[in-house]
Design an enzyme around this catalytic site. Sequence first.
Site, PDB file in Angstrom:
ATOM      1  N   TYR A 255       0.855  -1.355   0.086  1.00  0.00           N
ATOM      2  CA  TYR A 255      -0.039  -0.136  -0.153  1.00  0.00           C
ATOM      3  C   TYR A 255       0.976   1.326   0.067  1.00  0.00           C
ATOM      4  O   TYR A 255       0.707   2.244  -0.667  1.00  0.00           O
ATOM      5  CB  TYR A 255      -0.848   0.024   1.183  1.00  0.00           C
ATOM      6  CG  TYR A 255      -1.777   1.422   1.714  1.00  0.00           C
ATOM      7  CD1 TYR A 255      -2.596   1.520   0.475  1.00  0.00           C
ATOM      8  CD2 TYR A 255      -1.414   2.126   2.584  1.00  0.00           C
ATOM      9  CE1 TYR A 255      -3.191   3.046   0.809  1.00  0.00           C
ATOM     10  CE2 TYR A 255      -1.722   3.368   2.832  1.00  0.00           C
ATOM     11  CZ  TYR A 255      -3.023   3.731   1.821  1.00  0.00           C
ATOM     12  OH  TYR A 255      -3.709   4.759   2.126  1.00  0.00           O
TER      13      TYR A 255
HETATM   14  O1  LIG Z   1      -2.290   6.915   7.755  1.00  0.00           O
HETATM   15  C1  LIG Z   1      -2.395   6.274   6.982  1.00  0.00           C
HETATM   16  O2  LIG Z   1      -1.404   6.375   6.295  1.00  0.00           O
HETATM   17  C2  LIG Z   1      -3.095   5.134   7.004  1.00  0.00           C
HETATM   18  O3  LIG Z   1      -4.105   5.052   8.229  1.00  0.00           O
HETATM   19  C3  LIG Z   1      -4.672   3.652   8.395  1.00  0.00           C
HETATM   20  O4  LIG Z   1      -3.945   2.905   8.598  1.00  0.00           O
HETATM   21  P1  LIG Z   1      -3.544   2.539  10.016  1.00  0.00           P
HETATM   22  O5  LIG Z   1      -2.876   3.499  10.513  1.00  0.00           O
HETATM   23  O6  LIG Z   1      -2.724   1.126  10.127  1.00  0.00           O
HETATM   24  O7  LIG Z   1      -4.834   2.527  10.712  1.00  0.00           O
HETATM   25  P2  LIG Z   1      -5.710   1.283  11.426  1.00  0.00           P
HETATM   26  O8  LIG Z   1      -5.730   0.081  10.450  1.00  0.00           O
HETATM   27  O9  LIG Z   1      -6.893   1.839  11.896  1.00  0.00           O
HETATM   28  O10 LIG Z   1      -4.750   0.774  12.828  1.00  0.00           O
HETATM   29  C4  LIG Z   1      -4.559   1.808  13.866  1.00  0.00           C
HETATM   30  C5  LIG Z   1      -3.582   1.160  14.660  1.00  0.00           C
HETATM   31  O11 LIG Z   1      -4.057   0.022  15.273  1.00  0.00           O
HETATM   32  C6  LIG Z   1      -3.122  -0.964  15.428  1.00  0.00           C
HETATM   33  N1  LIG Z   1      -3.866  -2.390  15.137  1.00  0.00           N
HETATM   34  C7  LIG Z   1      -4.658  -2.657  13.954  1.00  0.00           C
HETATM   35  C8  LIG Z   1      -5.414  -3.851  13.828  1.00  0.00           C
HETATM   36  C9  LIG Z   1      -5.420  -4.680  15.011  1.00  0.00           C
HETATM   37  O12 LIG Z   1      -5.919  -5.914  14.935  1.00  0.00           O
HETATM   38  N2  LIG Z   1      -4.764  -4.398  16.090  1.00  0.00           N
HETATM   39  C10 LIG Z   1      -3.830  -3.175  16.401  1.00  0.00           C
HETATM   40  O13 LIG Z   1      -3.424  -3.126  17.056  1.00  0.00           O
HETATM   41  C11 LIG Z   1      -2.359  -0.821  14.320  1.00  0.00           C
HETATM   42  O14 LIG Z   1      -0.955  -1.206  14.186  1.00  0.00           O
HETATM   43  C12 LIG Z   1      -2.310   0.754  14.134  1.00  0.00           C
HETATM   44  O15 LIG Z   1      -1.156   1.082  15.106  1.00  0.00           O
HETATM   45  C13 LIG Z   1      -5.548   3.666   7.040  1.00  0.00           C
HETATM   46  O16 LIG Z   1      -6.180   2.510   7.194  1.00  0.00           O
HETATM   47  C14 LIG Z   1      -4.733   3.558   5.693  1.00  0.00           C
HETATM   48  O17 LIG Z   1      -5.589   3.521   4.508  1.00  0.00           O
HETATM   49  C15 LIG Z   1      -4.085   4.816   5.638  1.00  0.00           C
HETATM   50  O18 LIG Z   1      -3.349   5.261   4.693  1.00  0.00           O
END
Ligand SMILES: O=C(O)[C@H]1O[C@H](OP(=O)(O)OP(=O)(O)OC[C@H]2O[C@@H](n3ccc(=O)[nH]c3=O)[C@H](O)[C@@H]2O)[C@H](O)[C@@H](O)[C@@H]1O
Length: 428
Positions: A255
């Site tokens: 991504y």
């Molecule tokens: O800002 C960005 O660049 C990205 O932000 C999000 O990606 P992400 O930050 O991974 O957001 P989430 O999927 O909501 O995860 C948030 C946090 O929760 C954590 N997480 C996720 C899933 C899980 O089961 N457990 C967990 O602790 C992840 O590691 C992350 O730190 C969006 O999904 C992306 O499309 C976007 O581009």
Amino acid sequence: MASPPDTSKTLKLERYNSYLRRLHSTKVINASSKYLFRAALLIALVVILFFTLNYPPFSGNNPNHAHLHHRNFLSASLFTSTAGGAAWEKQVRHSSTPKNPNGLSVLVTGAAGFVGSHCSIALRKRGDGVLGLDNFNSYYDPSLKRARQNLLLKNQVFIVEGDLNDAPLLTKLFDIVPFTHILHLAAQAGVRYAMQNPQSYVSSNIAGFVNLLEVAKTANPQPAIVWASSSSVYGLNSKVPFSESDRTDQPASLYAATKKAGEEIAHTYNHIYGLSLTGLRFFTVYGPWGRPDMAYFFFTKDILQGKPIDVYQTQDKKQVARDFTYIDDVVKGCLGALDTAEKSTGSGGKKKGPAQLRVYNLGNTSPVPVARLVSILEGLLSTKAKKHVIKMPRNGDVPYTHANVTLAFRDFGIQTFHRFSYWVEKIC
Ligand SMILES: O=C(O)[C@H]1O[C@H](OP(=O)(O)OP(=O)(O)OC[C@H]2O[C@@H](n3ccc(=O)[nH]c3=O)[C@H](O)[C@@H]2O)[C@H](O)[C@@H](O)[C@@H]1O
């Protein structure tokens, strides 16, 4: 944005709804910006809970599950008229025409998405012309996208149902409307899903972007383009806060690699064809009408259903953190970028002079540990989460994000962004 339909399915929802009603009835909402913000966040929570409780099971690890339960509660015929017909062209023209004589005429791709729907409404409300484009794919439940489409229609924004890779359709739209701007938000989102369906990232984020730029370069006049990059381009960068000049050559997910590729592709089209291009690096955007594949959304659902949630830690057992950014701040940034975008310089596919090329961070500048996010949700839901604390799988995630937003504040005239801790203190 307006609140969604009936949300009173559980005691918890009723509690928030009645709290909202109390706020309204006592006119506290109008009393100060403090309470306005608080109310907006409560609405955000209610919307999250509404979709959590009313939408089919969604696993953050299996976004494709959504389409197995596909349920269009609104008939598609309500929203579409035959592409190319006279009625369709009339809707396209009407939606794209600014109400304000100095308004912009903006093609918003991904208009039925989370950020796209908020930006479309904000643009229309201030008098700009807005035409949406969305392919309503099933990465997550399309009925949420249809509900946003319904909301956009109420705000006089028409969405053309079509794909970024459909060059004849895009060309036709530019034949009908001399768009001044494109706000390009359509993309295959999600960091972890890239391991399951890599081709969808190439198709949307690279091929689709190139197709859009090909059409834009030949349009006359050429539009100025503002588009969504991502904080994920910083990848394994360890210098904090992340600044636009920091290295972005170590993506941790496909991504991120496709978003980084988009930034390079933007450079090429700017250089060869004189297209004005502004990339915005969004940092984990949250808020009402948000995406069900994001952690705050499926954590909420799982906590309410008594299911365990995975809370990630870094490999050396440190906290994973994100610079969670409120949707209104991202809308502010998108509109600021559109308003300050200079005109493209080319015409008929030929460059006539140097054109603007920009990249900005749009982040909150105060990272919040995921464990803290979970405890906030526990407080708001009055329910203890079954936390399963594990090392972050090597599936594309990065340990933390932290934006330096000096450039965006300076160039877009932004004074402040909502602090995550602010609403936590007010609500909990
Ligand atoms: O800002 C960005 O660049 C990205 O932000 C999000 O990606 P992400 O930050 O991974 O957001 P989430 O999927 O909501 O995860 C948030 C946090 O929760 C954590 N997480 C996720 C899933 C899980 O089961 N457990 C967990 O602790 C992840 O590691 C992350 O730190 C969006 O999904 C992306 O499309 C976007 O581009």
